[in-house]
Design a protein around this motif. Structure first.
Motif, PDB file in Angstrom:
ATOM      1  N   SER A  48       0.966   9.078   9.176  1.00 55.04           N
ATOM      2  CA  SER A  48       0.711   8.408   7.902  1.00 55.04           C
ATOM      3  C   SER A  48      -0.781   8.268   7.649  1.00 55.04           C
ATOM      4  O   SER A  48      -1.549   7.994   8.566  1.00 55.04           O
ATOM      5  CB  SER A  48       1.336   7.007   7.915  1.00 55.04           C
ATOM      6  OG  SER A  48       2.723   7.094   8.082  1.00 55.04           O
ATOM      7  N   ALA A  78       2.557  10.050  -2.042  1.00 49.82           N
ATOM      8  CA  ALA A  78       2.796   8.600  -2.084  1.00 49.82           C
ATOM      9  C   ALA A  78       4.080   8.260  -2.809  1.00 49.82           C
ATOM     10  O   ALA A  78       4.525   8.948  -3.681  1.00 49.82           O
ATOM     11  CB  ALA A  78       1.635   7.906  -2.775  1.00 49.82           C
ATOM     12  N   ASP A 131      -5.468   5.207  -0.120  1.00 54.83           N
ATOM     13  CA  ASP A 131      -6.884   5.035  -0.467  1.00 54.83           C
ATOM     14  C   ASP A 131      -7.746   6.147   0.142  1.00 54.83           C
ATOM     15  O   ASP A 131      -8.694   6.612  -0.479  1.00 54.83           O
ATOM     16  CB  ASP A 131      -7.402   3.671  -0.009  1.00 54.83           C
ATOM     17  CG  ASP A 131      -6.817   2.520  -0.816  1.00 54.83           C
ATOM     18  OD1 ASP A 131      -6.273   2.772  -1.913  1.00 54.83           O
ATOM     19  OD2 ASP A 131      -6.899   1.369  -0.341  1.00 54.83           O
ATOM     20  N   GLN A 141      -7.052   7.128  10.960  1.00 59.76           N
ATOM     21  CA  GLN A 141      -6.019   7.917  10.290  1.00 59.76           C
ATOM     22  C   GLN A 141      -6.512   9.327   9.982  1.00 59.76           C
ATOM     23  O   GLN A 141      -5.771  10.299  10.132  1.00 59.76           O
ATOM     24  CB  GLN A 141      -5.545   7.218   9.024  1.00 59.76           C
ATOM     25  CG  GLN A 141      -4.769   5.959   9.321  1.00 59.76           C
ATOM     26  CD  GLN A 141      -4.338   5.231   8.067  1.00 59.76           C
ATOM     27  OE1 GLN A 141      -4.579   5.689   6.956  1.00 59.76           O
ATOM     28  NE2 GLN A 141      -3.697   4.105   8.249  1.00 59.76           N
ATOM     29  N   ASP A 156      -3.289   6.334   4.706  1.00 56.27           N
ATOM     30  CA  ASP A 156      -3.348   5.429   3.552  1.00 56.27           C
ATOM     31  C   ASP A 156      -3.710   6.187   2.282  1.00 56.27           C
ATOM     32  O   ASP A 156      -4.575   7.065   2.303  1.00 56.27           O
ATOM     33  CB  ASP A 156      -4.372   4.331   3.758  1.00 56.27           C
ATOM     34  CG  ASP A 156      -3.942   3.263   4.744  1.00 56.27           C
ATOM     35  OD1 ASP A 156      -4.822   2.498   5.165  1.00 56.27           O
ATOM     36  OD2 ASP A 156      -2.750   3.189   5.076  1.00 56.27           O
ATOM     37  N   PRO A 189       0.824  -1.202   0.000  1.00 54.85           N
ATOM     38  CA  PRO A 189       0.000   0.000   0.000  1.00 54.85           C
ATOM     39  C   PRO A 189       0.866   1.264   0.000  1.00 54.85           C
ATOM     40  O   PRO A 189       1.963   1.274   0.524  1.00 54.85           O
ATOM     41  CB  PRO A 189      -0.798  -0.109   1.294  1.00 54.85           C
ATOM     42  CG  PRO A 189      -0.149  -1.142   2.116  1.00 54.85           C
ATOM     43  CD  PRO A 189       0.723  -1.951   1.233  1.00 54.85           C
ATOM     44  N   TYR A 190       0.340   2.302  -0.599  1.00 53.68           N
ATOM     45  CA  TYR A 190       1.064   3.558  -0.599  1.00 53.68           C
ATOM     46  C   TYR A 190       0.483   4.454   0.482  1.00 53.68           C
ATOM     47  O   TYR A 190      -0.684   4.339   0.847  1.00 53.68           O
ATOM     48  CB  TYR A 190       1.025   4.219  -1.971  1.00 53.68           C
ATOM     49  CG  TYR A 190      -0.349   4.433  -2.537  1.00 53.68           C
ATOM     50  CD1 TYR A 190      -0.950   5.677  -2.439  1.00 53.68           C
ATOM     51  CD2 TYR A 190      -1.052   3.404  -3.167  1.00 53.68           C
ATOM     52  CE1 TYR A 190      -2.215   5.894  -2.952  1.00 53.68           C
ATOM     53  CE2 TYR A 190      -2.319   3.617  -3.676  1.00 53.68           C
ATOM     54  CZ  TYR A 190      -2.894   4.852  -3.565  1.00 53.68           C
ATOM     55  OH  TYR A 190      -4.144   5.076  -4.064  1.00 53.68           O
ATOM     56  N   ILE A 191       1.333   5.325   1.027  1.00 51.66           N
ATOM     57  CA  ILE A 191       0.899   6.209   2.103  1.00 51.66           C
ATOM     58  C   ILE A 191       1.297   7.646   1.808  1.00 51.66           C
ATOM     59  O   ILE A 191       2.184   7.914   0.999  1.00 51.66           O
ATOM     60  CB  ILE A 191       1.479   5.780   3.467  1.00 51.66           C
ATOM     61  CG1 ILE A 191       3.011   5.796   3.432  1.00 51.66           C
ATOM     62  CG2 ILE A 191       0.962   4.435   3.900  1.00 51.66           C
ATOM     63  CD1 ILE A 191       3.658   5.648   4.785  1.00 51.66           C
ATOM     64  N   SER A 246     -12.436   6.975  10.033  1.00 52.20           N
ATOM     65  CA  SER A 246     -11.083   6.438   9.991  1.00 52.20           C
ATOM     66  C   SER A 246     -10.216   7.000  11.116  1.00 52.20           C
ATOM     67  O   SER A 246     -10.193   8.215  11.345  1.00 52.20           O
ATOM     68  CB  SER A 246     -10.445   6.788   8.640  1.00 52.20           C
ATOM     69  OG  SER A 246      -9.053   6.640   8.685  1.00 52.20           O
TER      70      SER A 246
END
Length: 120
Positions: free
Chosen positions: A31, A120, A35, A97, A33, A2-4, A95
């Motif tokens: 961080s 990202a 998405d 995050q 995500d 996954p990219y962050i 979320s």
């Protein structure tokens, strides 16, 4: 993998400095995500974040939105708008995050400091 995206607070913005190095630890970044950032850039949120006044890599490069694969500098004048966008998204996505991102933005508002975003 996954990219962050990373978000932190700049203690003292250097007006002519080129922020080109990936240094999330230097700015005590949190961080998020990729998405979730994708969601901020889509639907109704996308229209709002497209109007977010930012800078790409330097205060000499005005920008709108987040530099998805680069470094974005977010001035204090844009924090309230950014906080509202993230808050609205969190109402939909609930979320942890995004909660942490809201706290980071609120901290920057309280301290009247710039935010830095590493894409990202």
């Amino acid at each position: 993998m996954p990219y962050i995206h990373q978000f932190g607070i700049v203690a003292c913005i250097e007006k002519d400095k080129e922020y080109i190095h990936y240094e999330p630890e230097k700015y005590d970044c949190i961080s998020v995500d990729g998405d979730l950032i994708d969601e901020l850039s889509s639907k109704d949120f996308g229209k709002k974040i497209d109007n977010l006044k930012t800078f790409a890599h330097s205060t000499n490069r005005p920008y709108n939105n987040l530099s998805y694969f680069g470094i974005t500098l977010i001035p204090p004048s844009s924090h309230a708008q950014f906080l509202n966008i993230v808050r609205e998204a969190n109402d939909d996505y609930k979320s942890e995050q995004l909660e942490e991102l809201m706290k980071k933005i609120a901290e920057a508002i309280k301290e009247d400091k710039w935010l830095i975003h590493f894409g990202a």
